[in-house]
Every structure is written in structure tokens, then in C-alpha cells.
Design a protein around this motif. Sequence first.
Motif, PDB file in Angstrom:
ATOM      1  N   ALA A 122     -54.052 -18.355 -13.778  1.00  9.67           N
ATOM      2  CA  ALA A 122     -55.514 -18.495 -13.705  1.00  9.67           C
ATOM      3  C   ALA A 122     -55.916 -19.965 -13.638  1.00  9.67           C
ATOM      4  O   ALA A 122     -56.820 -20.339 -12.881  1.00  9.67           O
ATOM      5  CB  ALA A 122     -56.168 -17.816 -14.906  1.00  9.67           C
ATOM      6  N   LEU A 123     -55.229 -20.799 -14.403  1.00 10.17           N
ATOM      7  CA  LEU A 123     -55.534 -22.230 -14.401  1.00 10.17           C
ATOM      8  C   LEU A 123     -55.266 -22.843 -13.027  1.00 10.17           C
ATOM      9  O   LEU A 123     -56.095 -23.580 -12.491  1.00 10.17           O
ATOM     10  CB  LEU A 123     -54.688 -22.941 -15.466  1.00 10.17           C
ATOM     11  N   ARG A 164     -55.244 -21.412 -10.184  1.00  8.87           N
ATOM     12  CA  ARG A 164     -56.126 -20.859  -9.155  1.00  8.87           C
ATOM     13  C   ARG A 164     -57.572 -21.341  -9.277  1.00  8.87           C
ATOM     14  O   ARG A 164     -58.393 -21.046  -8.415  1.00  8.87           O
ATOM     15  CB  ARG A 164     -56.036 -19.340  -9.169  1.00  8.87           C
ATOM     16  N   ARG A 165     -57.884 -22.088 -10.339  1.00  8.88           N
ATOM     17  CA  ARG A 165     -59.224 -22.680 -10.442  1.00  8.88           C
ATOM     18  C   ARG A 165     -59.422 -23.661  -9.291  1.00  8.88           C
ATOM     19  O   ARG A 165     -58.458 -24.292  -8.845  1.00  8.88           O
ATOM     20  CB  ARG A 165     -59.380 -23.449 -11.754  1.00  8.88           C
ATOM     21  N   GLN A 188     -60.775 -29.898  -8.661  1.00  7.13           N
ATOM     22  CA  GLN A 188     -61.872 -30.859  -8.829  1.00  7.13           C
ATOM     23  C   GLN A 188     -61.340 -32.272  -8.656  1.00  7.13           C
ATOM     24  O   GLN A 188     -61.024 -32.952  -9.607  1.00  7.13           O
ATOM     25  CB  GLN A 188     -62.505 -30.716 -10.224  1.00  7.13           C
ATOM     26  N   PHE A 226     -58.612 -30.136 -15.098  1.00  5.75           N
ATOM     27  CA  PHE A 226     -57.331 -29.439 -14.990  1.00  5.75           C
ATOM     28  C   PHE A 226     -56.353 -29.967 -16.038  1.00  5.75           C
ATOM     29  O   PHE A 226     -55.639 -29.202 -16.677  1.00  5.75           O
ATOM     30  CB  PHE A 226     -56.741 -29.593 -13.580  1.00  5.75           C
TER      31      PHE A 226
END
Length: 141
Positions: A25-26, A28-29, A32, A76
Motif C-alpha cells: 500500500a505504501l 502504491r501511494r 510526491q 514516503f
Amino acid sequence: MVLLAALAGGAGGEAGKQVWAGLSALVRRPFQRTDGVPAVSSGEAELAALEQAPDPEHAGALSTALAVRAALDSQFRTGLQQWHEQARVVRTGDGEVTSTISGGTFHAPVLQGRDFSGISFPTASPPPHPASGTGTTASDD
């Protein structure tokens, strides 16, 4: 890298699966990054490759992609640090076990292994020690 490969291979049981899902999940963020930064991998391709083949080579590629992304994306980096703290509690089979029993007399089960928690074994009290010559004797008077 060992942790990444082990988690991708299913190590750590249910906790390992949850930690792996958190990393997925991290990664796939949305990335930035600031303008002017050269294109770098978000880590998604490396993550997918490691899921398909959980080996040190793919784990190294993912580790590198995560490090580069963390250097360029502060949100991140924070998320990755939090994930790493969670992942540290998952045992993946690495490490070693040393069991030593010495001295004394044991009257209960002895467990030898690794990562025991929250278990108990009800046991009976140990047998009494035999008297060492200080007991009473009957006499014929």
C-alpha cells in the motif's frame, strides 16, 4: 533485503502478510517528488517482481528503489520508517537460536526454540527433595 525476500515468500505467518500488505500500500501511494527531479522508480515494478520471485536479487532491487524514493519524497520516507518499525517485530526465520540449560534439577517441561510469547504450561509442583539424613527414626525402648 533478507526481510523483504522473506516477507514476499510468505514468511512471518499472518503478521508477515499484514506487514507485506502495508508495504504494498505504501509503495502504491502517489509519488510526491519535487519538480526537476529525474524520473526514478516508484518501487511498484520491483515490488511486483519480488512477489513473483522472492529472491535476493529482486529484494535488492526493491530495497534500492525504496531508498531512492525515500530520499526524494519526505512523506514516503516517514511512511517507510513507520513500516520498518512494524516489520521489525515479524520474525522471518533469520537469526539463530542458542539454548543452554545448566545446573540445578529440573522437574518441569523445558522448551527449546525461538520467539515464544503468550504461552503457558500448567505443571504440578516439583516432588519434595528426599531427606538428607535428618529425618526421624523409630527406636525400640
